[in-house]
Write an enzyme that holds these catalytic residues in place. Sequence first.
Site, PDB file in Angstrom:
ATOM      1  N   SER A 245      -9.847   1.908   2.686  1.00  0.00           N
ATOM      2  CA  SER A 245      -8.902   2.619   1.860  1.00  0.00           C
ATOM      3  C   SER A 245      -7.888   1.725   1.136  1.00  0.00           C
ATOM      4  O   SER A 245      -7.270   2.167   0.167  1.00  0.00           O
ATOM      5  CB  SER A 245      -8.146   3.636   2.704  1.00  0.00           C
ATOM      6  OG  SER A 245      -7.331   2.982   3.647  1.00  0.00           O
TER       7      SER A 245
ATOM      8  N   SER B 227     -10.154  -0.397   6.937  1.00  0.00           N
ATOM      9  CA  SER B 227      -9.501  -0.179   5.641  1.00  0.00           C
ATOM     10  C   SER B 227      -8.817  -1.398   5.045  1.00  0.00           C
ATOM     11  O   SER B 227      -8.404  -1.365   3.876  1.00  0.00           O
ATOM     12  CB  SER B 227      -8.491   0.960   5.747  1.00  0.00           C
ATOM     13  OG  SER B 227      -9.145   2.198   5.623  1.00  0.00           O
TER      14      SER B 227
ATOM     15  N   LYS C  67       0.849  -1.199   0.000  1.00  0.00           N
ATOM     16  CA  LYS C  67       0.000   0.000   0.000  1.00  0.00           C
ATOM     17  C   LYS C  67       0.883   1.248   0.000  1.00  0.00           C
ATOM     18  O   LYS C  67       1.955   1.249   0.626  1.00  0.00           O
ATOM     19  CB  LYS C  67      -0.904  -0.038   1.237  1.00  0.00           C
ATOM     20  CG  LYS C  67      -2.003   1.020   1.247  1.00  0.00           C
ATOM     21  CD  LYS C  67      -2.924   0.835   2.465  1.00  0.00           C
ATOM     22  CE  LYS C  67      -3.997   1.905   2.539  1.00  0.00           C
ATOM     23  NZ  LYS C  67      -4.901   1.725   3.698  1.00  0.00           N
TER      24      LYS C  67
END
Lengths: 478, 477
Positions: free
Chosen positions: A151, A175, A76
Amino acid sequence: MNDTLKKLSEKLNSKEINAVELTESYLKKIEEKDVKINSFIEVEKEEALRLAEESKKRREEGKALSDYDGIVIGIKDNILQKDRKSQAASKILEGFNSPYSATVIQKLQEKGLITLGRLNMDEFAMGSSTENSSIQTTKNPYDLKRAPGGSSGGSAASVAAGLVPVSLGSDTGGSIRQPAAFCGTVGLKPTYGTVSRYGLIAFASSLDQIGPLSNTVEDAEIIYNIIKGHDKYDSSSIPDREYKETKKSIEDIKIGYPPEMLEGISDEVKVSFFKVIEFLKKEICKDSQIKEINLPYQKYGVPVYYLTATSEASANLARFDGVRYGRRAPDAKNLEEVYELSRTEGFGSEVKRRILLGTYALSSGYYDAFYGKSQKLRKLIQEDYLKAFNEVDVIIIPTTPTPPFEIGEKTKDPVSMYLSDVLTVGASLAGIPALAVPAPFDKLPLSIQLQGAFFSEKLLFDLGRKIEQAFPAPPAVF
Amino acid sequence: MNYIPTIGLEVHVQLNTNTKIFCGCKTSFGDPPNVHICPVCLGLPGALPVLNNEVLKKAVLAGLAIKAEIHKKSKFDRKNYFYPDLPKAYQISQFDEPYCTNGVITIEEEGRKKDICIIRIHMEEDAGKLMHSEDSNVQESYVDLNRAGTPLIEIVSAPEIDSSDEAVLYLTQLKSIMQYIEISDCNMEQGSLRVDANISVRPEGQEKLGTRAEIKNLNSFKAVKAAIDYEIERQIDLINSGEKVLQETRLWNAVSSRTVSMRSKEESHDYRYFPEPDLVPVVLTDDEISAILNDMPELAYQKKERFVKDYSIPEYDAGVLTAKKEYAEYYENLVKKGVPAKKASNWLMAEMLAFAREKDLEFKDLCSFENLSALLLEIESGTISGKIAKTVFAEMIETNKDPLQIIKEKGLVQITDENAIVLVVEEVLKENQESVQSFLDGKDKALGFLVGQVMKKTQGKANPPLVNKLLLERLKK
């Protein structure tokens, strides 16, 4: 069918494939397919191939760092890697090259894993659809019109699309779990403090936790075991001697579910959820060991979460001021303008909204009513869970209230977007581990969430494996 | 109308740990810019603070030295404001749960003692420094973050100080305590001791304190005194002319010798303090606190009592000698070398202090204790007189030479040979018949003159008691 980490490890061990070939095969998949998904912000091809060469050489010399030496992983965009770009999908960090690596990256590298590149996300991990990325919109591999969740949308979508065998995400209020649910993958939010946050661009420090997204529970467990452990550079990291793993076999496990949390969730989610409950009653434990429980303060979860997270974020994101690194507004003529213009131009609207909300909640005269009260409620939510875990070992609820929603469906209404976290924020506020595993579904992914007491990851994995065996997720076709 | 001033002081003391409060970077002063920096003190994304345990120990020691309460649990908070020298845009400090409260610093003026209450001490990190070009055409400023993350404690006094003199006494005492326990060098010029003063005045007879102004930028004790005196006068003038004192922050301008308004209460920051989520609460056990207490060096008042008892010197002398740790150590070194306790104290209080003040030097830089003890032992053994010793001393602090060498080179060894002195005595008596007669007529003063003549002829080297004795013997014949 995507290869599991064990399968890839066997192929490398048996020399059926070497690390360079393995890396090239994934790079090829990304090249071919990611144009449809947009999960990668940047593919670090050269660096990945260099690391693959090193891995190949190690294996040839019989010096493999682990069984997983040479296996690739996606990261990420809020997890730092030395001498590489990282920007949490924000304009304000354009051009930022990190001079250091996150502890989790070091741990992966110590085992020989190869990072392939940066995965898309909501800017500064603020969002539930990855639509708040300043860079691109990621699509759900199960339905390209739909959002991959957020996210960690890039982390989930890339795994679901088979572009990487496994990825790292971060979870602040859901997330990891919510995008894992939307993309039909497994996702773990570990116990707060078991995985180092050093090198994770902070959103809300008391909630943030790095964890794996994967095709199988086994893969999530492998990656979790690599990245966990005490880190002297993170004060909130739990000393190894205090990590007391829950020792319990799933034969005598007690499971609970809170009926009040099923109110307001969609019918297909409910139907799928009760299929899992029926399976557990029949196959795993006796009727008497599945019971309804009460978590009375859960209903305050979303407001408490948003006050806590935005307050912390308002301070955490203050350092992005254009003075030392990242993007400085080119037209700024004095200090005031460096601050104002850099932040106005650099942050997206959701990030600005949350900074303002958090600043307000901490302001003199409003602190007690907002931040102060939210912290008292946070304690009560934690106590809810502590009481519940005196009665049961695992709490089971759906991961999301609906199947994946369409891109653009909720962007006009932030509150409806915030409410998609209603089932995940509780575990974040309490600091307990939670595992998202695919629930039975036909076309659009659905997911079941297993929550346990502190340090019960092993138990969650054991139970999660049983569920995934019973209800294997159909692969994404796109 | 008479006005009563009330002053409270906030003192920042930089702790002398080797490394910074939340990272492993070296603490330093005067190095090239931005050489002692890392992701943590640069406020890079993803970096996290970890409390340096040495900071906690030194902070606790400071609290114990002012007899304060040490809290077994305290926490850190974030103080939010934007400034380019503050990399994270928040300072990690302690807000509502400091580690230490309720201490006392006793000041003494002409034998009168007064306790000043210390409301609290808390730990926090220092900011970096901005560097501006002296050329006004240069539109850029620079930031040096070497200092960012240097550990500080902030010591907050109650508003119990009544005058600028008391403020200076309080600061002197505070500085002495911090130096005694060796947690800071308290160098105001280098910024390791920084003072802000809260000042208000109220009419005599009124209980309620007046509106206060906070004065910043006080870089020396002299500035503290001058700024307080100026501010008291300014506030009294305002009230007398029918105006109001505003609650505001003011800056001391040493050049114009005035305080000038920096920001009003309305413009003051809302720091939005909240608990620092990156740090766990600070927890101290009883054992840890006692261990720190056991390591506590002897403090000034304890040393003073011991000096009176062990060395039989007057309380006043002991007070002067323990006012600074440096004095006390120097004194004890002299005594250890065999210099009689009273003689050592007389010399330090008369000669050394005078020269040290005049030259603004530490004792050790003025003259090593080895040299001074060697000199004083020469007086003891009768090799030189006390008077000659002062000449040697003056030379010694100029040239830093060994006193024995000076005595030898200058031929200053005392004459103790009776036969040699008798010859001079005979000569003096012959040359000063009038004085001899005066003495015989009963004028004792004449003896002094004759002794003086003998000393003059021997360039002060004759042993004075011996001269006295021999003169009397001859005169009485």
